[in-house]
Structure formats: C-alpha cells, structure tokens
Design a protein around this motif. Structure first.
Motif, PDB file in Angstrom:
ATOM      1  N   GLY A 147      -4.957 -49.090   5.450  1.00  0.00           N
ATOM      2  CA  GLY A 147      -4.189 -49.430   6.634  1.00  0.00           C
ATOM      3  C   GLY A 147      -4.371 -48.479   7.790  1.00  0.00           C
ATOM      4  O   GLY A 147      -3.767 -48.673   8.849  1.00  0.00           O
ATOM      5  N   ARG A 148      -5.214 -47.457   7.647  1.00  0.00           N
ATOM      6  CA  ARG A 148      -5.437 -46.497   8.724  1.00  0.00           C
ATOM      7  C   ARG A 148      -6.854 -46.605   9.284  1.00  0.00           C
ATOM      8  O   ARG A 148      -7.355 -45.673   9.899  1.00  0.00           O
ATOM      9  CB  ARG A 148      -5.201 -45.070   8.213  1.00  0.00           C
ATOM     10  CG  ARG A 148      -3.788 -44.773   7.772  1.00  0.00           C
ATOM     11  CD  ARG A 148      -2.819 -44.853   8.922  1.00  0.00           C
ATOM     12  NE  ARG A 148      -1.463 -44.436   8.531  1.00  0.00           N
ATOM     13  CZ  ARG A 148      -0.381 -44.744   9.207  1.00  0.00           C
ATOM     14  NH1 ARG A 148      -0.474 -45.479  10.311  1.00  0.00           N
ATOM     15  NH2 ARG A 148       0.801 -44.320   8.796  1.00  0.00           N
ATOM     16  N   GLU A 149      -7.504 -47.745   9.065  1.00  0.00           N
ATOM     17  CA  GLU A 149      -8.886 -47.885   9.509  1.00  0.00           C
ATOM     18  C   GLU A 149      -9.003 -47.714  11.020  1.00  0.00           C
ATOM     19  O   GLU A 149      -9.896 -47.013  11.508  1.00  0.00           O
ATOM     20  CB  GLU A 149      -9.453 -49.255   9.101  1.00  0.00           C
ATOM     21  CG  GLU A 149      -9.695 -49.417   7.606  1.00  0.00           C
ATOM     22  CD  GLU A 149      -8.432 -49.827   6.857  1.00  0.00           C
ATOM     23  OE1 GLU A 149      -7.373 -49.985   7.513  1.00  0.00           O
ATOM     24  OE2 GLU A 149      -8.502 -49.984   5.621  1.00  0.00           O
ATOM     25  N   TYR A 150      -8.087 -48.343  11.773  1.00  0.00           N
ATOM     26  CA  TYR A 150      -8.159 -48.251  13.236  1.00  0.00           C
ATOM     27  C   TYR A 150      -7.915 -46.821  13.695  1.00  0.00           C
ATOM     28  O   TYR A 150      -8.652 -46.287  14.534  1.00  0.00           O
ATOM     29  CB  TYR A 150      -7.130 -49.190  13.873  1.00  0.00           C
ATOM     30  CG  TYR A 150      -7.044 -49.001  15.377  1.00  0.00           C
ATOM     31  CD1 TYR A 150      -7.992 -49.584  16.216  1.00  0.00           C
ATOM     32  CD2 TYR A 150      -6.022 -48.236  15.941  1.00  0.00           C
ATOM     33  CE1 TYR A 150      -7.922 -49.399  17.592  1.00  0.00           C
ATOM     34  CE2 TYR A 150      -5.947 -48.051  17.311  1.00  0.00           C
ATOM     35  CZ  TYR A 150      -6.903 -48.628  18.126  1.00  0.00           C
ATOM     36  OH  TYR A 150      -6.854 -48.442  19.482  1.00  0.00           O
ATOM     37  N   GLU A 151      -6.867 -46.190  13.154  1.00  0.00           N
ATOM     38  CA  GLU A 151      -6.555 -44.816  13.538  1.00  0.00           C
ATOM     39  C   GLU A 151      -7.693 -43.874  13.170  1.00  0.00           C
ATOM     40  O   GLU A 151      -8.033 -42.959  13.921  1.00  0.00           O
ATOM     41  CB  GLU A 151      -5.262 -44.350  12.874  1.00  0.00           C
ATOM     42  CG  GLU A 151      -4.002 -45.013  13.386  1.00  0.00           C
ATOM     43  CD  GLU A 151      -3.647 -46.257  12.583  1.00  0.00           C
ATOM     44  OE1 GLU A 151      -4.559 -46.811  11.918  1.00  0.00           O
ATOM     45  OE2 GLU A 151      -2.469 -46.666  12.627  1.00  0.00           O
ATOM     46  N   LYS A 152      -8.289 -44.121  12.000  1.00  0.00           N
ATOM     47  CA  LYS A 152      -9.394 -43.269  11.566  1.00  0.00           C
ATOM     48  C   LYS A 152     -10.570 -43.358  12.539  1.00  0.00           C
ATOM     49  O   LYS A 152     -11.105 -42.334  12.977  1.00  0.00           O
ATOM     50  CB  LYS A 152      -9.852 -43.657  10.154  1.00  0.00           C
ATOM     51  CG  LYS A 152     -11.075 -42.878   9.695  1.00  0.00           C
ATOM     52  CD  LYS A 152     -11.668 -43.429   8.406  1.00  0.00           C
ATOM     53  CE  LYS A 152     -13.008 -42.750   8.103  1.00  0.00           C
ATOM     54  NZ  LYS A 152     -13.660 -43.292   6.887  1.00  0.00           N
ATOM     55  N   GLU A 153     -10.983 -44.582  12.855  1.00  0.00           N
ATOM     56  CA  GLU A 153     -12.142 -44.746  13.732  1.00  0.00           C
ATOM     57  C   GLU A 153     -11.861 -44.197  15.126  1.00  0.00           C
ATOM     58  O   GLU A 153     -12.743 -43.603  15.766  1.00  0.00           O
ATOM     59  CB  GLU A 153     -12.540 -46.223  13.812  1.00  0.00           C
ATOM     60  CG  GLU A 153     -13.135 -46.760  12.521  1.00  0.00           C
ATOM     61  CD  GLU A 153     -14.335 -45.947  12.063  1.00  0.00           C
ATOM     62  OE1 GLU A 153     -15.207 -45.626  12.915  1.00  0.00           O
ATOM     63  OE2 GLU A 153     -14.412 -45.617  10.864  1.00  0.00           O
ATOM     64  N   SER A 154     -10.636 -44.374  15.607  1.00  0.00           N
ATOM     65  CA  SER A 154     -10.264 -43.844  16.914  1.00  0.00           C
ATOM     66  C   SER A 154     -10.327 -42.318  16.925  1.00  0.00           C
ATOM     67  O   SER A 154     -10.839 -41.704  17.879  1.00  0.00           O
ATOM     68  CB  SER A 154      -8.847 -44.304  17.285  1.00  0.00           C
ATOM     69  OG  SER A 154      -8.436 -43.729  18.506  1.00  0.00           O
ATOM     70  N   LEU A 155      -9.843 -41.708  15.850  1.00  0.00           N
ATOM     71  CA  LEU A 155      -9.840 -40.253  15.771  1.00  0.00           C
ATOM     72  C   LEU A 155     -11.262 -39.713  15.591  1.00  0.00           C
ATOM     73  O   LEU A 155     -11.625 -38.700  16.207  1.00  0.00           O
ATOM     74  CB  LEU A 155      -8.945 -39.795  14.618  1.00  0.00           C
ATOM     75  CG  LEU A 155      -8.729 -38.279  14.469  1.00  0.00           C
ATOM     76  CD1 LEU A 155      -8.311 -37.644  15.780  1.00  0.00           C
ATOM     77  CD2 LEU A 155      -7.700 -38.005  13.379  1.00  0.00           C
TER      78      LEU A 155
END
Length: 342
Positions: A147-155
C-alpha cells in the motif's frame, strides 16, 4: 540506544506477565520462570546503561559489550513477537516448546552478558522522569511495500533528483505521521531499493534515541563512514572533522576527488533543539550535491525547526485491504520461520 531497546523489552515482558490470563501463559510450558529471569537481568543491566553508553565512545570493549547486548535484545524481541502470535492462533504444542527453549537459551546468554557487566564497574546514573521515554529500535531491513507503492516511488524520485546548482546540501526530507503508521517501513523500502543503493556513495541508518543527543548521532555517522580511532577528548569536534574529511575526500590535507554523495536516515527524531540539530547538520553540509537526509518523526514542529517545511511528507493511514494484506504476510512469515526452526 541500547537503553531504549531494553526499556521496550521490559515493557513487553511486563505486559505478558500481567495481561495474559493463566491459560494463555501455560501455552508455553515452563516459560514463566525464564521470563522472571529475563526481567530481573534486564533491570540490572538497565540501571547502568547510561554510564555504559557514555563510556563506549572512548572504550572499545564497552562498545563491544553494548553490541552484544543489542544483538541478544533483538533476538528476545523476535521471540516475543513469535510467542504473541502463537497465543493468538493456539499453535501445536511442539512449537510452543520450541519457543520455551529459545527463551531459556536467550536468558542464559543474557546472564553471561550481565556477568560481564559486573567487570566494568559501571556507575548507576539516575535519570530525570521526563527522560525515561521508551523508543523502539529499528533497522533498515524490509522487503514488501503493502500500500505504499506511490509514496515509495515519490520518495525514490526525491532522492535520485540531484536538482540544480542552487540546491542546498544536504536536502532534508522529514516524514511525519502518527506512531505505527509506517514511517520507518517507508524509509526501509527506499533505503533498500537498488536504484537508491546505486545512486549514493554511502548510506547510513541511525535509530535516534530519546532524549536527542547530538554526540551519539555524530559518532554514529562517523562510524558509518568508517572511523576507527575514538577520540579521548573534544569528541564532538573530532567526529565532525572526521566526517568532513570523509565526505570531502581529504587525505593528509589534500582533496583527492569529488565529494561523497550520502544518504542518512535518522529514524525516530523527537525533540532536538536548534543548536543540537545544527551540530549534527554542520559537517554534513560539506557533502556532494544530491546528498539527502531522511528524518522520521511524529512531531510536526521538528520539521518546522529544521526549516524544510516544503519537503515534508505527511504519511496517511493504510487502507483496510492493505492492512489485512500486511497482517497475513507477517503471520505467514512467522509461521514459516517457526516450522523451519522446530
């Protein structure tokens, strides 16, 4: 930092002995005696840890003793996780017996560490009540995003973007959110991402203890960069100069090559003062453009104090489906590990 972990373990052991009904305690035959032994030994060690952590800066043997303590404490924490899960699912007796044996073995190892403690003649240093804040130790290891795929890629994108010439060094990126929401997990994910590993010359993970002590953090950064000599006096300045010489690639007063591009994770920052933070960040300004510091914190004003409000990442709650996936993943991992070891 060992003090924080020992405090967490004592809290967990107290919770187990006080909050579990007799039937649940009896799921692990004979473990109550070992829990008593663990608790008693941890309390004896806890009483002198502040002195030990002060002395480790100058005494290599004390530093080794603390490392051994941290290693055993981490293993105790893992076994307590496993036990809690066994209580939830009422697993087969053979596995409960395996947990009992693990706890007994760890209790014996901890007793040896406690015996060694007495040879150092540590002094008990009484701490003010507001300093006794327990803080879970973390590490840089994790392999699922849940569930943190978007946050991971953004970071990851923020870490890999070196920016323009006007960019400050290092860029500080605070991740703010309530306890348990996944700040550490997100940092673990990007820290171990291959793109990030390949991009930075040095990566250093530091679990920040409470209260915030700049000397410990600067020393940990220096150790992460490979320092071998531990200063006998004026330690903060000596560590800072070592950091500068490393990241500027200076040898015998001459600059050898381009500055080091580093990634430092400061996990669990609570309440540093501006002057404390300045002591930590000052030598790191000599690094290469593109260097980054990730900071996890529960406290918004920490990011404000650092003067990086525009870079703050506010982490939100996972969805119900993602929470369920995460729970089942760890349940399966614990079950698989237990069956493999039993």
């Amino acid at each position: 930092m060992a003090e924080a972990l020992v405090g967490v373990l004592l809290d967990r052991l107290a919770s187990i002995t006080l909050n579990k009904v007799d039937q649940e305690l009896n799921l692990v035959i004979g473990v109550d005696k070992e829990i008593e032994n663990l608790t008693r030994t941890l309390k004896a060690i806890q009483a002198v840890l502040e002195d030990a952590e002060q002395r480790q800066v100058q005494e290599a043997s004390v530093r080794l003793w603390l490392n051994n303590l941290k290693e055993v404490s981490d293993e105790i924490d893992d076994v307590l996780d496993e036990w809690s899960y066994e209580i939830l699912k009422h697993a087969a007796n053979f596995h409960r017996h395996g947990i009992a044996k693990k706890i007994k073995d760890l209790s014996e190892r901890l007793a040896l560490i406690d015996a060694e403690r007495q040879t150092y003649q540590f002094h008990y240093i009484e701490r003010r009540s507001e300093q006794l804040i327990k803080h879970q130790k973390t590490s840089s290891v994790l392999d699922k995003s849940f569930g943190r795929e978007y946050e991971k890629e953004s970071l990851v994108s923020k870490l890999l973007n070196d920016g323009g010439e006007e960019e400050s060094v290092p860029i500080i990126i605070p991740i703010v959110g309530m306890g348990g929401i996944g700040k550490t997990t997100l940092c673990q994910l990007v820290y171990n991402d291959k793109r990030v590993k390949d991009h930075f010359d040095n990566r250093i993970w530091i679990c920040v203890s409470e209260p915030f002590e700049e000397i410990q953090i600067v020393a940990a950064i220096a150790q992460g960069l490979g320092i071998r000599d531990h200063p006998a006096s004026n330690a903060l300045e000596t560590y800072s100069q070592y950091i500068i010489s490393c990241i500027k690639k200076i040898d015998n007063g001459e600059k050898k090559r381009d500055e080091t591009k580093f990634l430092i994770v400061l996990d669990g920052v609570r309440n540093p003062t501006e002057s404390q933070w300045e002591q930590v960040i000052k030598p790191l300004r000599e690094g290469a453009r593109g260097s980054r510091i990730l900071v996890t914190t529960r406290i918004e004003k920490v990011a404000v104090m650092m003067g990086v409000a525009s870079n703050v990442i506010h982490l939100e709650m996972l969805s119900e489906d993602d929470c369920r996936s995460l729970f089942f993943h760890f349940a399966i991992c614990i079950h698989w590990k237990g069956n493999k070891e039993s």
